[in-house]
Design a protein around this motif. Structure first.
Motif, PDB file in Angstrom:
ATOM      1  N   GLU A  66      -3.931   5.060  -8.366  1.00  0.00           N
ATOM      2  CA  GLU A  66      -4.544   4.159  -7.381  1.00  0.00           C
ATOM      3  C   GLU A  66      -4.114   2.721  -7.678  1.00  0.00           C
ATOM      4  O   GLU A  66      -4.893   1.773  -7.551  1.00  0.00           O
ATOM      5  N   HIS A 102      -9.660   9.089  -4.935  1.00  0.00           N
ATOM      6  CA  HIS A 102     -10.404   8.331  -5.972  1.00  0.00           C
ATOM      7  C   HIS A 102     -11.898   8.601  -6.072  1.00  0.00           C
ATOM      8  O   HIS A 102     -12.723   7.730  -5.821  1.00  0.00           O
ATOM      9  N   HIS A 125      -0.270   2.167  -4.353  1.00  0.00           N
ATOM     10  CA  HIS A 125       0.085   1.196  -3.315  1.00  0.00           C
ATOM     11  C   HIS A 125       1.213   0.311  -3.828  1.00  0.00           C
ATOM     12  O   HIS A 125       1.026  -0.432  -4.790  1.00  0.00           O
ATOM     13  N   HIS A 141      -1.069   8.786  -5.651  1.00  0.00           N
ATOM     14  CA  HIS A 141      -1.716   7.712  -4.884  1.00  0.00           C
ATOM     15  C   HIS A 141      -1.435   6.365  -5.543  1.00  0.00           C
ATOM     16  O   HIS A 141      -2.040   6.014  -6.544  1.00  0.00           O
ATOM     17  N   MET A 178       0.977   5.140  -1.061  1.00  0.00           N
ATOM     18  CA  MET A 178      -0.193   5.188  -0.175  1.00  0.00           C
ATOM     19  C   MET A 178      -0.232   3.991   0.754  1.00  0.00           C
ATOM     20  O   MET A 178      -0.135   2.845   0.321  1.00  0.00           O
ATOM     21  N   LYS A 221      -3.892   9.844   5.858  1.00  0.00           N
ATOM     22  CA  LYS A 221      -5.043   9.149   5.269  1.00  0.00           C
ATOM     23  C   LYS A 221      -6.031   8.702   6.329  1.00  0.00           C
ATOM     24  O   LYS A 221      -5.654   8.202   7.376  1.00  0.00           O
TER      25      LYS A 221
HETATM   26 ZN   LIG Z   1      -5.810   3.505  -2.420  1.00  0.00          ZN
END
Ligand SMILES: [Zn+2]
Length: 404
Positions: free
Chosen positions: A263, A190, A19, A17, A49, A103
């Motif tokens: 994350e 998360h 971004h 995960h 993600m 997602k």
């Molecule tokens: Zn995220």
């Protein structure tokens, strides 16, 4: 020849995960800088993600795969999203492309109601896919938001009060209940609370196909740290308390929490600074992909919160299994790719944003002295990172279809 004497060789980390924002918000990060940071942090596989730019049709998935093939330094896969009733019908075609994680949100800004969640679970389940959920309850969030706004609260702590433990607990329990009833696979993004960990632990005992991740920041910071770092520690879910931190480490040890993901969600200083006056205006998210491995070695393995085998399970093997890259990724054995990291468990170094390879010029770990760092990263036999230098060039990364 690579000399690894006195050091440890581990499988490359699989980050489930992160971004990378490419191609929409490349002032924060792009595939090349984000995966340079990944390589320098021992991460050799990333599952990018989705965030504000939809990746919810076969065409949009193809665009994203193209960007990755052209500009990533490490092998990659994708999560599709944000899913709702309007793009539900695209799930079979997206799954056919090898993207089998979808997602969704149980709260704003991508709120999916119960009917939507159940429809998504049926569809993902029929297509051998995972529903990956941001689990915070909208009713709890909304009730708190109204109260905080009525009181005129704009301080950093107001953001932490917005979605308390109850918000995650309620959403996780609902997702588990629905997934159990439908027989779908649900993955909780998360995880940040002790209640969430306990709910997943119980779900696994009863055979529900639920997995969960937590992230380095939930293992190292509490909401108190927001007093000093303010908007720089604004993230969603927000940071919780010391009992939650302990429960997350325990969850990693006993298997309730399956994996650690970065994350990685950097925002610039310009997007963070307004939060000192009005926390609602600040970007929520932190850069994390390069510091994940040293944080887990230093705060986890070297401080005896987790063992080395547990670390490898939650950072390499389990994410490869959950997202369908195992045994090609996440393990050192004959049929696997030569994705290897040499780590020096005794090396002490101070974290400085200036040394990191990400685009933004800050890290919440600035000044932390960590013990345990990667010194070399290899992807399919090619050295990507050595002696603090990223050597890889874009063009050799492979898109990894999820074999689920
Ligand atoms: Zn995220």
């Amino acid at each position: 020849m690579v000399d690894a004497r006195g050091r440890l060789v581990i499988p490359g980390l699989v980050d489930g995960h992160a971004h990378l924002y490419d191609p929409a918000f490349t002032y924060r990060e792009d595939f090349t800088t984000g995966t340079a940071a990944a390589a320098a942090g021992g991460v050799t596989t990333v599952v990018e993600m989705v965030l504000t730019t939809p990746v919810d049709s076969p065409d949009r998935v193809r665009v994203k795969i193209d960007v990755g093939r052209r500009s990533s330094l490490i092998d990659f896969s994708l999560h599709a999203g944000m899913m709702n009733l309007n793009n539900l019908q695209n799930i079979p075609a997206i799954a056919d492309l090898g993207v089998r994680s979808f997602k969704t949100f149980t709260c704003k800004p991508y709120y999916a109601d119960d009917h939507t969640l159940m429809s998504l679970m049926r569809e993902t389940s029929m297509n051998h896919s995972i529903l990956d959920a941001h689990a915070e309850d909208e009713a709890v969030a909304n009730e708190n938001l109204q109260r905080l706004q009525a009181a005129g609260r704009m301080d950093p702590m107001a953001h932490a009060e917005w979605k308390p433990n109850l918000a995650e607990e309620r959403a996780v329990k609902k997702l588990i209940q629905l997934a159990g009833g439908i027989g779908a696979r649900v993955h909780i993004s998360h995880l940040s609370t002790r209640e969430g960990v306990e709910a997943i632990r119980k779900a696994k005992r009863t055979g529900v196909k639920a997995t969960a991740e937590t992230c380095p920041h939930y293992l190292t910071f509490t909401r108190k740290d927001m007093k000093k770092q303010g908007p720089y520690l604004k993230m969603n879910p927000s940071l919780k308390g010391p009992k939650d931190v302990d429960a997350l480490w325990r969850g990693l040890r006993d298997g309730a929490v399956d994996i650690v993901t970065s994350e990685h969600a950097p925002g610039t200083r310009a997007e963070k600074e307004p939060g000192w006056k009005d926390i609602w205006k600040a970007w929520g998210g932190v850069p994390a992909i390069e510091t994940m491995l040293p944080i887990l070695l230093s705060e986890g393995v070297n401080k005896h919160r987790i063992t080395l085998p547990t670390f490898q399970r939650v950072c390499c093997e389990n994410p490869a299994r959950i997202f369908g890259f195992y045994p090609r990724k996440g393990v050192i054995r004959e049929e696997a790719d030569a994705d290897l990291v040499i780590v020096d468990l005794k090396l002490r170094r101070k974290v400085k944003a200036a040394d990191l390879h990400q685009k933004v010029d800050w890290t919440p770990y600035e000044g932390w002295v960590l013990k345990g760092w990667p010194v070399l990263t290899m992807r399919r036999g090619e050295i990507l990172f050595q002696d603090n230098e990223v050597l890889a060039k874009p063009g050799a990364a492979e898109f990894l279809p999820m074999n689920l």
